[in-house]
Write an enzyme that holds these catalytic residues in place. Structure first.
Site, PDB file in Angstrom:
ATOM      1  N   GLU A   1       0.719  -1.140   0.098  1.00  0.00           N
ATOM      2  CA  GLU A   1      -0.124   0.193  -0.428  1.00  0.00           C
ATOM      3  C   GLU A   1       0.788   1.344   0.001  1.00  0.00           C
ATOM      4  OE1 GLU A   1      -2.762   0.548  -0.090  1.00  0.00           O
ATOM      5  OE2 GLU A   1      -3.135  -1.500  -0.757  1.00  0.00           O
TER       6      GLU A   1
ATOM      7  N   SER B   1     -53.325 -25.825  37.890  1.00  0.00           N
ATOM      8  CA  SER B   1     -53.182 -25.699  39.194  1.00  0.00           C
ATOM      9  C   SER B   1     -51.731 -25.225  39.637  1.00  0.00           C
ATOM     10  CB  SER B   1     -53.503 -27.642  39.659  1.00  0.00           C
ATOM     11  OG  SER B   1     -54.733 -27.336  39.214  1.00  0.00           O
TER      12      SER B   1
END
Length: 728
Positions: free
Chosen positions: A93, A367
């Protein structure tokens, strides 16, 4: 005719004018550049994406990764990046990186000319310029002279104010490498399944080559692979030119083997359900999607990896193969001391259905809700020896046209609260709800973590104590955890701590809130323990430690439950169908005491393995004022139909032999009058139906046909009538 000297005057004048104009232009340009320099500071903020890091979610140990969420980036220090990798990036780069001033004039003018002429924008930016463009806020990606000039100014200033190593570190952590990887560490993982400090020169050179065309080189095939290899070779050659490699080293460096691409995070098993619940709680605590996906949070969940696996095993191992996929099962476990959800079962396949069975699904509690009604009554001053009407059916003034029956239509007469709980007597709890006040039942249930909007629609219904309100498995487990915590409720939650990107940690500590007294909890726990030791929930019994809990079965078995606890953990299991049809497994309609209780026991057996055995505290009484009053706990004849097993035993017999709810009895040696296994002292002849150890001067021996209880009857057979068979 002009003389030669006179001929040169216009030319000299023109030259002077030209020079003046040029000078003015140069001065103007310099002035403009000076103004631009002065007016272009280094931005004090970065682009959100440039530094964003995804969040990592861990299991409760804080070490084992559960999932990753959001941007796939983990920033690393430059010291962690091998020299070969750094040199490869520089060769690819910006070979003059350590010598230039942050800007390449040649490359910049080439790029500007391409922009002016409308040609394809060419490269030429230095590493510093690339960083400035992708790192700092205020710089768009548009192709314009103004943007390029601004980029140059900032790049020059960054080069003056920051070290080259700082620039390179930020660049390597910012740049996109393809495969969803932002930054060099994520790229190392994505392409080679390695940490960046483990990369070879060849691997580093490939990552450097990818920067130019990350999409094309992410998974190259055919011509793209040839192009990727050519680009990689140019990086290696560049490293020779920068003297990072010798020609000999370059010649022996081989193209690396790329790992196959894979999703950054692909949920497996229960992971997707867990991640959804963590994300939902983060949002409730004020965290936005942006903060979660880009904030670099470290989130420690409450989930125990081993217990999550145990929950899944409990469901899949207990339910037989061939169980209809329309039957859903939820399971949730909560730590009473903290409110942390340590495990749950979300469903069979997250990728097929993201609707989970334990948090999202809410079905009638049946229940199991009687536990909250029981606690409300005890909190209002009633005792376990309070007697309520257990006859069937029962009509209430608010709805006389719809009588409320017991299971099987059985009448129990006047029963105490232990018998009512153990045998799940519907009419007894309807009567109890009317006596204590349904508003008080609702208030206590809300305190135990049941949301008000799920209770309010049923607040005035006489059947509220029977569980007509719909709950999730997590909510019911959290509610029962209140009993295990002796009346103190802690909100259920799935996050233990959150650490932000700066290292600041927020610990999630839920403050306990007392819902009912410790004595209420102790007494209710005793009644609920009788459900397990010899009642409708005997299939959930753990023989190495005490358990308390409650079964639940709604009309037509549309939902079936078992919720229970030990002193250290509460858990709830429910089974249901989306179409509200009866829950049927292997051709059998289910009840709370069947598969739900069995799944609960399978999970809790693993969850409690190796944990110390803790006992429940002794209750204020055992359901009768005087345990030696001559007639036992109540007058229930105890026919043993599976949901109505004989109730209580005195504390001296609390650790007797295991329950035998479906096995034969040995003959009784006492008077046999009481249906429970309390020590009767009367003189009535034995009828053989007592499952316990009646002790007294009975005048006739029992016949040994009792229906099974906590401990076997002992004695020779008598001639009393046999009890009816127990229904499984």
């Amino acid at each position: 005719m002009l003389k030669d000297g006179e001929k040169g005057k216009p030319r000299r004048k023109l030259l002077r004018i030209t020079l003046i104009v040029f000078g003015i232009a140069v001065i103007s340009v310099i002035g403009i550049l000076g103004v631009a320099w002065a007016m272009t500071p280094i931005p004090d903020s970065t682009q959100p994406r440039a530094t964003a890091q995804g969040s990592v979610i861990y299991y409760r140990d804080g070490k084992t990764v559960l999932a990753k969420q959001g941007v796939n980036r983990k920033s690393v220090a430059l010291a962690q990046v091998p020299e070969g990798v750094k040199n490869a990036v520089i060769a690819a780069e910006n070979r003059s990186f350590y010598e230039d001033k942050g800007v390449s004039l040649k490359g910049t003018f080439r790029a500007m000319w391409s922009t002016i002429t409308g040609q394809q924008l060419q490269g030429g930016s230095t590493i510093t310029q690339q960083l400035v463009r992708n790192y700092y806020s205020g710089l768009s990606q548009e192709r314009s002279i103004v943007r390029k000039l601004k980029e140059i100014m900032i790049s020059l200033k960054v080069d003056q104010s920051k070290s080259k190593d700082w620039v390179l570190e930020q660049y390597l952590n910012t740049i996109y490498f393809g495969r969803g990887a932002d930054g060099i560490e994520a790229a190392a993982q994505a392409y080679f399944r390695k940490h960046v400090n483990e990369l070879s020169v060849a691997e580093g050179a490939y990552l450097a080559a990818v920067i130019q065309q990350p999409s094309r080189f992410a998974d190259p095939q055919g011509a793209d692979l040839d192009a990727a290899k050519a680009r990689w070779r140019s990086v290696i050659d560049g490293m020779v030119q920068t003297r990072a490699l010798t020609p000999q080293q370059a010649a022996t460096t081989a193209f690396p083997i790329l790992s196959k691409p894979k999703a950054i995070f692909e949920p497996k098993g229960q992971q997707g359900y867990m991640l959804d619940q963590v994300a939902a709680e983060l949002k409730r605590r004020g965290y936005t999607d942006e903060m979660i996906n880009q904030g670099g949070l470290k989130i420690v969940s409450t989930f125990d990896k081993n217990l999550m696996a145990a929950a899944e095993r409990a469901v899949t191992s207990v339910l037989p193969e061939g169980t209809s996929k329309k039957v859903r099962t939820g399971l949730a476990a909560v730590d009473p001391a903290t409110g942390e959800v340590v495990a749950f079962y979300g469903g069979r396949n997250y990728n097929a259905s993201k609707f989970d069975n334990s948090f999202s699904a809410k079905v009638q509690a049946g229940s199991t809700f009687k536990a909250y009604t029981l606690a409300a009554a005890l909190e209002e001053g009633m005792g376990l020896d309070t007697r309520v009407n257990g006859n069937s059916p029962m009509r209430v003034a608010s709805d006389p046209e719809h009588p409320i029956p017991n299971s099987g239509g059985r009448s129990y007469g006047e029963v105490n609260l232990v018998t009512a709980t153990q045998n799940s007597v519907n009419t007894a709890f309807v009567d109890l709800g009317q006596r204590v006040g349904l508003d008080k039942v609702v208030k206590l249930a809300k305190g135990a973590g049941i949301p008000a909007d799920q209770l309010t629609p049923h607040a005035g219904a006489a059947t509220l104590p029977l569980g007509v309100a719909s709950l999730s498995a997590v909510q019911n487990a959290s509610g029962f955890a209140t009993f295990a915590a002796e009346g103190v409720h802690r909100e259920a939650h799935v996050i233990r701590s959150i650490t932000d990107s700066t290292g600041r940690t927020t610990k999630i500590e839920t403050k306990g809130r007392r819902v009912f007294s410790e004595q209420t909890a102790v007494d209710a726990t005793y009644a609920l323990s009788q459900v397990v030791t010899g009642g409708t929930g005997s299939a959930a019994r753990l023989y190495d430690r005490p358990v308390a809990g409650k079964t639940g079965t709604t009309d037509d078995s549309a939902s079936v439950w078992f919720a229970g606890f030990t002193p250290q953990m509460a858990a709830a299991v429910d089974m249901f169908r989306d179409d509200h049809k009866p829950v049927v497994v292997n051709g059998s309609v289910q009840y709370g005491g069947t598969y739900p209780a069995q799944i609960w026991r399978a999970f809790m057996t693993e969850a409690m393995s190796g944990k110390p055995v803790k006992e429940f505290a002794e209750p204020s009484n055992y359901g009768y004022s005087n345990p030696y009053d001559g007639y036992g706990a109540d007058q229930d004849p105890g026919f043993g139909d599976g949901e109505t097993v004989p109730p209580i035993r005195p504390p001296a017999e609390a650790t007797e032999a295991p329950d035998q709810p479906w096995g034969p009895d040995n003959p009784g040696n006492g008077d046999g009058q009481g249906p429970g296994n309390g020590p009767d002292q009367g003189s009535w002849p034995g009828d053989g139906t007592d499952p316990g150890n009646d002790r007294g001067p009975g005048t006739a021996p029992g016949d040994g046909t009792g229906d099974g209880g906590f401990s076997p009857d002992q004695g020779p057979p008598g001639d009393a009538p046999q009890g009816s068979p127990r229904r499984p």
